[in-house]
Design a protein around this motif. Structure first.
Motif, PDB file in Angstrom:
ATOM      1  N   MET A   1     -23.355  30.866  32.453  1.00  0.00           N
ATOM      2  CA  MET A   1     -24.429  29.981  32.556  1.00  0.00           C
ATOM      3  C   MET A   1     -25.291  30.345  33.288  1.00  0.00           C
ATOM      4  O   MET A   1     -25.084  30.900  34.375  1.00  0.00           O
ATOM      5  N   ALA A   2     -26.795  30.171  33.100  1.00  0.00           N
ATOM      6  CA  ALA A   2     -27.923  30.665  33.758  1.00  0.00           C
ATOM      7  C   ALA A   2     -27.830  29.740  35.054  1.00  0.00           C
ATOM      8  O   ALA A   2     -27.487  28.634  35.198  1.00  0.00           O
ATOM      9  N   LYS A   3     -28.213  30.476  36.079  1.00  0.00           N
ATOM     10  CA  LYS A   3     -28.384  29.873  37.387  1.00  0.00           C
ATOM     11  C   LYS A   3     -29.965  29.513  37.721  1.00  0.00           C
ATOM     12  O   LYS A   3     -30.693  30.373  37.604  1.00  0.00           O
ATOM     13  N   ALA A   4     -30.162  28.451  37.909  1.00  0.00           N
ATOM     14  CA  ALA A   4     -31.508  27.921  38.312  1.00  0.00           C
ATOM     15  C   ALA A   4     -31.878  27.996  40.011  1.00  0.00           C
ATOM     16  O   ALA A   4     -30.938  27.674  40.538  1.00  0.00           O
ATOM     17  N   ILE A   5     -33.082  28.322  40.036  1.00  0.00           N
ATOM     18  CA  ILE A   5     -33.438  28.508  41.459  1.00  0.00           C
ATOM     19  C   ILE A   5     -34.504  27.593  41.908  1.00  0.00           C
ATOM     20  O   ILE A   5     -35.597  27.496  41.061  1.00  0.00           O
ATOM     21  N   LYS A   6     -34.263  26.742  42.914  1.00  0.00           N
ATOM     22  CA  LYS A   6     -35.119  25.652  43.396  1.00  0.00           C
ATOM     23  C   LYS A   6     -36.064  25.921  44.258  1.00  0.00           C
ATOM     24  O   LYS A   6     -35.882  26.645  45.525  1.00  0.00           O
ATOM     25  N   VAL A   7     -37.281  25.269  44.270  1.00  0.00           N
ATOM     26  CA  VAL A   7     -38.408  25.486  45.141  1.00  0.00           C
ATOM     27  C   VAL A   7     -38.989  24.226  45.243  1.00  0.00           C
ATOM     28  O   VAL A   7     -39.247  23.264  44.247  1.00  0.00           O
ATOM     29  N   VAL A   8     -39.345  23.576  46.388  1.00  0.00           N
ATOM     30  CA  VAL A   8     -40.260  22.699  46.760  1.00  0.00           C
ATOM     31  C   VAL A   8     -41.558  22.913  47.330  1.00  0.00           C
ATOM     32  O   VAL A   8     -41.606  23.828  48.273  1.00  0.00           O
ATOM     33  N   THR A   9     -42.665  22.565  46.645  1.00  0.00           N
ATOM     34  CA  THR A   9     -43.837  23.114  46.982  1.00  0.00           C
ATOM     35  C   THR A   9     -44.356  22.356  48.104  1.00  0.00           C
ATOM     36  O   THR A   9     -43.847  21.385  48.903  1.00  0.00           O
ATOM     37  N   GLY A  10     -45.325  23.063  48.708  1.00  0.00           N
ATOM     38  CA  GLY A  10     -46.383  22.328  49.642  1.00  0.00           C
ATOM     39  C   GLY A  10     -47.121  21.291  48.997  1.00  0.00           C
ATOM     40  O   GLY A  10     -46.900  21.169  47.986  1.00  0.00           O
ATOM     41  N   LYS A  11     -48.260  21.015  49.473  1.00  0.00           N
ATOM     42  CA  LYS A  11     -49.230  20.062  48.844  1.00  0.00           C
ATOM     43  C   LYS A  11     -49.948  20.537  47.612  1.00  0.00           C
ATOM     44  O   LYS A  11     -50.501  21.642  47.875  1.00  0.00           O
ATOM     45  N   VAL A  12     -49.684  19.912  46.673  1.00  0.00           N
ATOM     46  CA  VAL A  12     -50.441  20.372  45.511  1.00  0.00           C
ATOM     47  C   VAL A  12     -51.280  19.195  44.747  1.00  0.00           C
ATOM     48  O   VAL A  12     -51.074  18.195  45.306  1.00  0.00           O
ATOM     49  N   ARG A  13     -51.837  19.889  43.724  1.00  0.00           N
ATOM     50  CA  ARG A  13     -52.311  18.544  43.138  1.00  0.00           C
ATOM     51  C   ARG A  13     -51.802  18.355  41.596  1.00  0.00           C
ATOM     52  O   ARG A  13     -51.310  19.430  41.136  1.00  0.00           O
ATOM     53  N   PHE A  14     -51.679  17.324  41.055  1.00  0.00           N
ATOM     54  CA  PHE A  14     -51.054  17.158  39.752  1.00  0.00           C
ATOM     55  C   PHE A  14     -52.005  17.090  38.695  1.00  0.00           C
ATOM     56  O   PHE A  14     -52.974  16.181  38.878  1.00  0.00           O
ATOM     57  N   SER A  15     -51.900  17.579  37.605  1.00  0.00           N
ATOM     58  CA  SER A  15     -52.863  17.349  36.503  1.00  0.00           C
ATOM     59  C   SER A  15     -51.976  17.202  35.067  1.00  0.00           C
ATOM     60  O   SER A  15     -50.707  17.588  35.074  1.00  0.00           O
ATOM     61  N   TYR A  16     -52.298  16.718  34.002  1.00  0.00           N
ATOM     62  CA  TYR A  16     -51.692  16.541  32.710  1.00  0.00           C
ATOM     63  C   TYR A  16     -50.466  15.636  33.058  1.00  0.00           C
ATOM     64  O   TYR A  16     -49.163  16.222  32.552  1.00  0.00           O
ATOM     65  N   ALA A  17     -50.287  14.680  33.796  1.00  0.00           N
ATOM     66  CA  ALA A  17     -49.080  14.111  34.639  1.00  0.00           C
ATOM     67  C   ALA A  17     -48.482  13.208  33.286  1.00  0.00           C
ATOM     68  O   ALA A  17     -49.028  12.121  32.931  1.00  0.00           O
TER      69      ALA A  17
END
Length: 184
Positions: A1-17
């Protein structure tokens, strides 16, 4: 099974939400929750975390591709200055972006970690943080996918894709303005 790597971003802008109702990216496609994450090029911490997670996902999941990382994998950060017409889409200027999606509805919270229930409170153009996972795929093409985890809205921003709020459109005719002008 594939292993997922998690990241939490800094402040970003959201588009096409599309974070409250899933949308199909093409006719006949499977609906997914999705958002485009716009990252300022000045946010080297978030950019480095994402690039490192992508490389880690490649190395830790070689078995998905038969034991070696294929050349020319799809996925990763994209350069807004190169891939977008920044005169038409100025929000992508001087930024990288990555599209994230999921079959599962993301948790959406505000700065105080309270759930955002009203769909109008989280929109294309607002700013916040995203939790993302990076994992391999092997199908018609091969690459590293960006999975959408949860979202945190930190502040409002100008709505993208046109459309102003009713309050902005009619501010000059507000009742308060009318009352102030009639008292003169």
């Amino acid at each position: 099974m594939a292993k997922a790597i998690k990241v939490v971003t800094g402040k970003v802008r959201f588009s096409y939400a599309h974070v409250f109702t899933p949308q199909a990216s093409q006719e006949g496609g499977t609906p997914k929750y999705s958002v485009s994450i716009i990252i300022p090029k000045s946010d080297t911490e978030t950019i480095n975390k994402i690039n490192k997670a992508i490389e880690q996902a490649k190395e830790e999941n070689k078995a998905v591709w038969g034991g070696t990382v294929p050349k020319g994998l799809n996925g990763g950060l994209r350069d807004g200055d190169e891939e977008k017409d920044t005169t038409r889409y100025p929000e992508f200027a001087n930024s990288y972006f990555i599209n994230a999606n999921s079959f599962q509805k993301p948790g959406v919270v505000d700065a105080a970690l309270e759930p955002i229930i009203n769909k109008d409170d989280f929109y294309s153009g607002c700013y916040g943080r995203a939790s993302l996972t990076f994992y391999p795929y092997d199908g018609k093409s091969k690459g590293i996918a960006c999975g959408l985890g949860n979202l945190q809205k930190l502040e409002d921003g100008e709505k993208l894709g046109g459309g102003a709020s009713a309050a902005a459109d009619f501010a000059v005719w507000s009742w308060k303005t009318f009352q102030l002008n009639s008292q003169k």
